[in-house]
Motif scaffolding. Structure first.
Motif, PDB file in Angstrom:
ATOM      1  N   ILE A  92       0.858  -1.188   0.000  1.00  9.27           N
ATOM      2  CA  ILE A  92       0.000   0.000   0.000  1.00  9.27           C
ATOM      3  C   ILE A  92       0.894   1.238   0.000  1.00  9.27           C
ATOM      4  N   PRO A  93       0.734   2.137  -0.971  1.00 13.11           N
ATOM      5  CA  PRO A  93       1.539   3.364  -0.963  1.00 13.11           C
ATOM      6  C   PRO A  93       1.223   4.222   0.266  1.00 13.11           C
ATOM      7  N   VAL A  94       2.275   4.601   0.973  1.00 13.63           N
ATOM      8  CA  VAL A  94       2.136   5.461   2.149  1.00 13.63           C
ATOM      9  C   VAL A  94       2.795   6.793   1.836  1.00 13.63           C
ATOM     10  N   ILE A  95       1.986   7.836   1.883  1.00 15.75           N
ATOM     11  CA  ILE A  95       2.450   9.190   1.638  1.00 15.75           C
ATOM     12  C   ILE A  95       2.468   9.898   2.989  1.00 15.75           C
ATOM     13  N   VAL A  96       3.654  10.204   3.458  1.00 12.50           N
ATOM     14  CA  VAL A  96       3.757  10.957   4.708  1.00 12.50           C
ATOM     15  C   VAL A  96       3.338  12.385   4.380  1.00 12.50           C
ATOM     16  N   PHE A  97       2.347  12.884   5.110  1.00  9.32           N
ATOM     17  CA  PHE A  97       1.782  14.212   4.867  1.00  9.32           C
ATOM     18  C   PHE A  97       1.769  14.934   6.206  1.00  9.32           C
ATOM     19  N   THR A  98       2.780  15.764   6.425  1.00  8.07           N
ATOM     20  CA  THR A  98       3.021  16.308   7.753  1.00  8.07           C
ATOM     21  C   THR A  98       3.521  17.745   7.677  1.00  8.07           C
ATOM     22  N   THR A  99       3.529  18.419   8.810  1.00  7.06           N
ATOM     23  CA  THR A  99       4.031  19.788   8.853  1.00  7.06           C
ATOM     24  C   THR A  99       5.546  19.841   8.926  1.00  7.06           C
ATOM     25  N   SER A 100       6.187  18.734   9.297  1.00  8.11           N
ATOM     26  CA  SER A 100       7.638  18.733   9.490  1.00  8.11           C
ATOM     27  C   SER A 100       8.388  18.685   8.161  1.00  8.11           C
ATOM     28  N   ALA A 101       9.290  19.651   7.992  1.00  9.55           N
ATOM     29  CA  ALA A 101      10.198  19.643   6.841  1.00  9.55           C
ATOM     30  C   ALA A 101      11.612  19.294   7.302  1.00  9.55           C
ATOM     31  N   SER A 103      14.920  17.553   7.855  1.00  7.74           N
ATOM     32  CA  SER A 103      15.601  16.586   6.988  1.00  7.74           C
ATOM     33  C   SER A 103      15.766  15.227   7.666  1.00  7.74           C
ATOM     34  N   ARG A 104      15.890  15.197   8.984  1.00  4.41           N
ATOM     35  CA  ARG A 104      15.982  13.908   9.689  1.00  4.41           C
ATOM     36  C   ARG A 104      14.676  13.130   9.586  1.00  4.41           C
ATOM     37  N   ASP A 105      13.541  13.845   9.691  1.00  4.19           N
ATOM     38  CA  ASP A 105      12.245  13.179   9.527  1.00  4.19           C
ATOM     39  C   ASP A 105      12.106  12.623   8.112  1.00  4.19           C
ATOM     40  N   VAL A 106      12.480  13.424   7.129  1.00  2.03           N
ATOM     41  CA  VAL A 106      12.385  12.992   5.730  1.00  2.03           C
ATOM     42  C   VAL A 106      13.224  11.735   5.525  1.00  2.03           C
ATOM     43  N   GLU A 107      14.478  11.774   5.943  1.00  2.00           N
ATOM     44  CA  GLU A 107      15.378  10.625   5.767  1.00  2.00           C
ATOM     45  C   GLU A 107      14.864   9.391   6.489  1.00  2.00           C
ATOM     46  N   GLU A 108      14.403   9.569   7.728  1.00  2.00           N
ATOM     47  CA  GLU A 108      13.912   8.422   8.495  1.00  2.00           C
ATOM     48  C   GLU A 108      12.694   7.795   7.834  1.00  2.00           C
ATOM     49  N   CYS A 109      11.775   8.615   7.347  1.00  2.00           N
ATOM     50  CA  CYS A 109      10.566   8.083   6.722  1.00  2.00           C
ATOM     51  C   CYS A 109      10.882   7.304   5.441  1.00  2.00           C
ATOM     52  N   TYR A 110      11.788   7.817   4.637  1.00  2.00           N
ATOM     53  CA  TYR A 110      12.172   7.063   3.437  1.00  2.00           C
ATOM     54  C   TYR A 110      12.911   5.783   3.825  1.00  2.00           C
ATOM     55  N   ARG A 111      13.715   5.833   4.861  1.00  2.00           N
ATOM     56  CA  ARG A 111      14.410   4.626   5.333  1.00  2.00           C
ATOM     57  C   ARG A 111      13.399   3.580   5.802  1.00  2.00           C
ATOM     58  N   LEU A 112      12.314   4.025   6.413  1.00  2.00           N
ATOM     59  CA  LEU A 112      11.277   3.117   6.897  1.00  2.00           C
ATOM     60  C   LEU A 112      10.366   2.613   5.782  1.00  2.00           C
ATOM     61  N   GLY A 113      10.473   3.195   4.576  1.00  2.00           N
ATOM     62  CA  GLY A 113       9.698   2.686   3.449  1.00  2.00           C
ATOM     63  C   GLY A 113       8.621   3.602   2.916  1.00  2.00           C
ATOM     64  N   ALA A 114       8.610   4.863   3.327  1.00  2.00           N
ATOM     65  CA  ALA A 114       7.613   5.799   2.788  1.00  2.00           C
ATOM     66  C   ALA A 114       7.730   5.850   1.268  1.00  2.00           C
ATOM     67  N   ASN A 115       6.589   5.937   0.598  1.00  2.00           N
ATOM     68  CA  ASN A 115       6.583   6.053  -0.857  1.00  2.00           C
ATOM     69  C   ASN A 115       6.707   7.498  -1.308  1.00  2.00           C
ATOM     70  N   SER A 116       6.362   8.415  -0.410  1.00  5.84           N
ATOM     71  CA  SER A 116       6.467   9.840  -0.710  1.00  5.84           C
ATOM     72  C   SER A 116       6.434  10.602   0.609  1.00  5.84           C
ATOM     73  N   TYR A 117       6.991  11.807   0.595  1.00  5.23           N
ATOM     74  CA  TYR A 117       7.007  12.657   1.786  1.00  5.23           C
ATOM     75  C   TYR A 117       6.638  14.057   1.338  1.00  5.23           C
ATOM     76  N   LEU A 118       5.518  14.563   1.836  1.00  5.27           N
ATOM     77  CA  LEU A 118       5.044  15.894   1.474  1.00  5.27           C
ATOM     78  C   LEU A 118       4.776  16.703   2.731  1.00  5.27           C
ATOM     79  N   THR A 119       5.127  17.983   2.687  1.00  8.53           N
ATOM     80  CA  THR A 119       4.803  18.849   3.817  1.00  8.53           C
ATOM     81  C   THR A 119       3.443  19.500   3.568  1.00  8.53           C
ATOM     82  N   LYS A 120       2.685  19.622   4.656  1.00  2.73           N
ATOM     83  CA  LYS A 120       1.370  20.256   4.586  1.00  2.73           C
ATOM     84  C   LYS A 120       1.552  21.757   4.431  1.00  2.73           C
TER      85      LYS A 120
END
Length: 148
Positions: A92-101, A103-120
């Motif tokens: 299932i594609p998981v798009i992280v959609f959060t207020t945090s920009a 870079s540690r959050d972005v890197e961690e989410c992609y490491r965990l398998g996020a399919n995309s990371y977008l800031t709200k």
């Protein structure tokens, strides 16, 4: 008709205001999919790991998951980690959609398998445009697995 058009979109979001704005943006973009909300990570895992077993939840898995990171209880990072390690849910594609920009959050989410990371975005018009891009890419252009 797109075969994924009746499959729900799951939004995991603790803020009712953010969910209301997102729902409105999906409607403005004429998305036919039902948009479901889980208020926290625990509720999202209950639905995703037990879909079809609870009478209040749909009997199908969502076509995509929009996942907030910072929620009370089980946060988005833990949800993402669990989903991407579960053989029944990992496609299932998981798009992280959060207020945090951050870079540690972005890197961690992609490491965990996020399919995309977008800031709200803060402004509604920018949110509407981001939702339009999500819809165009994930629901119109991408070939997605059809889970049951």
């Amino acid at each position: 008709m797109n075969p994924t058009s009746l499959i729900p979109i799951l939004v995991v979001e603790d803020s009712i205001e953010d969910f209301t704005a997102l729902s409105r943006a999906f409607r403005k973009n004429a998305v036919p999919n039902p948009v479901l909300r889980c208020e926290d990570g625990d509720q999202a895992l209950e639905y995703l790991q037990g879909y079809g077993k609870h009478p209040d939840w749909p009997s199908t898995l969502p076509v995509i998951v929009l996942l907030d990171l910072n929620m009370p209880g089980t946060d988005g990072r833990a949800v993402l980690d669990i989903l991407k390690q579960d053989k029944a849910l990992q496609s299932i594609p998981v798009i992280v959609f959060t207020t945090s920009a951050n870079s540690r959050d972005v890197e961690e989410c992609y490491r965990l398998g996020a399919n995309s990371y977008l800031t709200k975005p803060i402004e509604y018009s920018a949110l509407e445009e981001k939702v339009r891009l999500i819809v165009r890419y994930w629901l119109d252009a991408s070939e997605l697995p059809i889970a049951c």
